[in-house]
Write a protein that holds these residues in place. Structure first.
Motif, PDB file in Angstrom:
ATOM      1  N   VAL A  24      -9.852  -2.875   2.313  1.00 33.56           N
ATOM      2  CA  VAL A  24     -10.500  -1.677   1.770  1.00 33.56           C
ATOM      3  C   VAL A  24     -11.934  -1.587   2.283  1.00 33.56           C
ATOM      4  N   ILE A  65      -3.275   3.863   3.036  1.00 28.61           N
ATOM      5  CA  ILE A  65      -2.790   2.723   2.249  1.00 28.61           C
ATOM      6  C   ILE A  65      -1.268   2.758   2.204  1.00 28.61           C
ATOM      7  N   ILE A  71      -3.866  -5.526  -2.237  1.00 31.28           N
ATOM      8  CA  ILE A  71      -4.961  -5.046  -3.088  1.00 31.28           C
ATOM      9  C   ILE A  71      -4.718  -5.470  -4.528  1.00 31.28           C
ATOM     10  N   MET A 118       0.240   1.474 -10.648  1.00 28.97           N
ATOM     11  CA  MET A 118      -0.920   1.483  -9.762  1.00 28.97           C
ATOM     12  C   MET A 118      -0.481   1.409  -8.293  1.00 28.97           C
ATOM     13  N   THR A 135     -12.180   4.082   2.684  1.00 21.54           N
ATOM     14  CA  THR A 135     -10.982   3.970   1.846  1.00 21.54           C
ATOM     15  C   THR A 135     -11.364   3.919   0.382  1.00 21.54           C
ATOM     16  N   ALA A 165      -1.150  -2.096  -0.303  1.00 22.28           N
ATOM     17  CA  ALA A 165      -1.247  -1.880  -1.748  1.00 22.28           C
ATOM     18  C   ALA A 165      -0.922  -3.161  -2.513  1.00 22.28           C
ATOM     19  N   LEU A 186      -1.572   4.011  -5.412  1.00 18.93           N
ATOM     20  CA  LEU A 186      -2.247   3.573  -4.196  1.00 18.93           C
ATOM     21  C   LEU A 186      -1.531   4.095  -2.950  1.00 18.93           C
ATOM     22  N   ASN A 187      -0.218   4.173  -3.024  1.00 17.25           N
ATOM     23  CA  ASN A 187       0.547   4.635  -1.871  1.00 17.25           C
ATOM     24  C   ASN A 187       0.414   6.131  -1.618  1.00 17.25           C
ATOM     25  N   LEU A 230     -10.198   6.455  -2.594  1.00 20.56           N
ATOM     26  CA  LEU A 230      -9.592   5.990  -3.841  1.00 20.56           C
ATOM     27  C   LEU A 230     -10.242   6.674  -5.049  1.00 20.56           C
ATOM     28  N   MET A 290      -9.054  -2.201 -11.617  1.00 21.29           N
ATOM     29  CA  MET A 290      -8.956  -1.209 -10.551  1.00 21.29           C
ATOM     30  C   MET A 290      -9.285   0.179 -11.092  1.00 21.29           C
TER      31      MET A 290
END
Length: 205
Positions: free
Chosen positions: A116, A81, A89, A71, A120, A86, A75-76, A124, A98
């Motif tokens: 977030v 982000i 989060i 994950m 954002t 990350a 996220l990166n 996602l 998530m």
């Protein structure tokens, strides 16, 4: 590239840990809010590691579970982000939760995460919805059709091994899907983990 570390937990710092591996201390980023899950100082700890190399830094980010590392990698890939955000989060939400929030466009849940905002959260959902199928708990509660047919512990172990070799989660699953297509459902189900990994690496070439 460092993929994992096993050693003595030497020190807990506000945003990182010091892991003593054979007399060498590695600083690993690990948010304080998640440190309650760790063993005590002086005890052995095993962490999955994501190495992030920049012009002025060589940083290690640690995770207790392979799905957390997956994950983190996803996220990166989202604009806005970076590695530190990350990590914060993921300190406030499990990979399964998530993934469920992303699959269900749950902006309210996502915007409660540190750093977030609404834009954002929307990114996602837009960019990761088709990439979070590696979290089985999320899929069983939402869309079973997104799972890889024949998925079992062998598949999860193969994905974890590919992640430790530096491959992104999405590419790892694409390779496994290609192996299944070539071998057929029965051949894929009977394939031992060693052969599954070998065939997956061939598909990634």
């Amino acid at each position: 590239m460092i993929a994992c570390l096993r050693g003595m937990l030497f020190q807990k710092l506000p945003e990182s840990l010091i892991i003593d591996v054979g007399g060498v201390g590695y600083e690993v980023f690990f948010p304080q809010s998640g440190q309650v899950r760790l063993p005590g100082v002086g005890e052995e700890v095993f962490l999955h590691i994501q190495t992030v190399v920049r012009e002025d830094a060589f940083n290690l980010y640690g995770f207790l579970e392979p799905t957390e590392k997956e994950m983190f990698q996803l996220l990166n890939t989202v604009s806005g982000i970076g590695p530190k955000l990350a990590m914060h989060i993921l300190a406030g939400i499990s990979p399964a939760e998530m993934a469920r929030a992303i699959l269900h466009d749950d902006l309210a849940r996502l915007t409660r995460l540190p750093g977030v905002g609404k834009k954002t959260a929307e990114r996602l959902c837009l960019e990761l919805k088709d990439k979070v199928q590696f979290v089985p708990e999320a899929l069983s509660a939402s869309s079973p059709a997104l799972t890889l047919p024949g998925e079992d512990q062998r598949v999860h172990d193969a994905i974890s091994a590919l992640l430790n070799l530096g491959y992104p989660a999405a590419r790892a699953r694409e390779a496994l899907a290609a192996v299944r297509q070539q071998a057929g459902a029965e051949g894929f189900a009977a394939m031992p983990i060693e052969e599954l990994l070998r065939q997956s690496l061939r598909a990634l070439v």
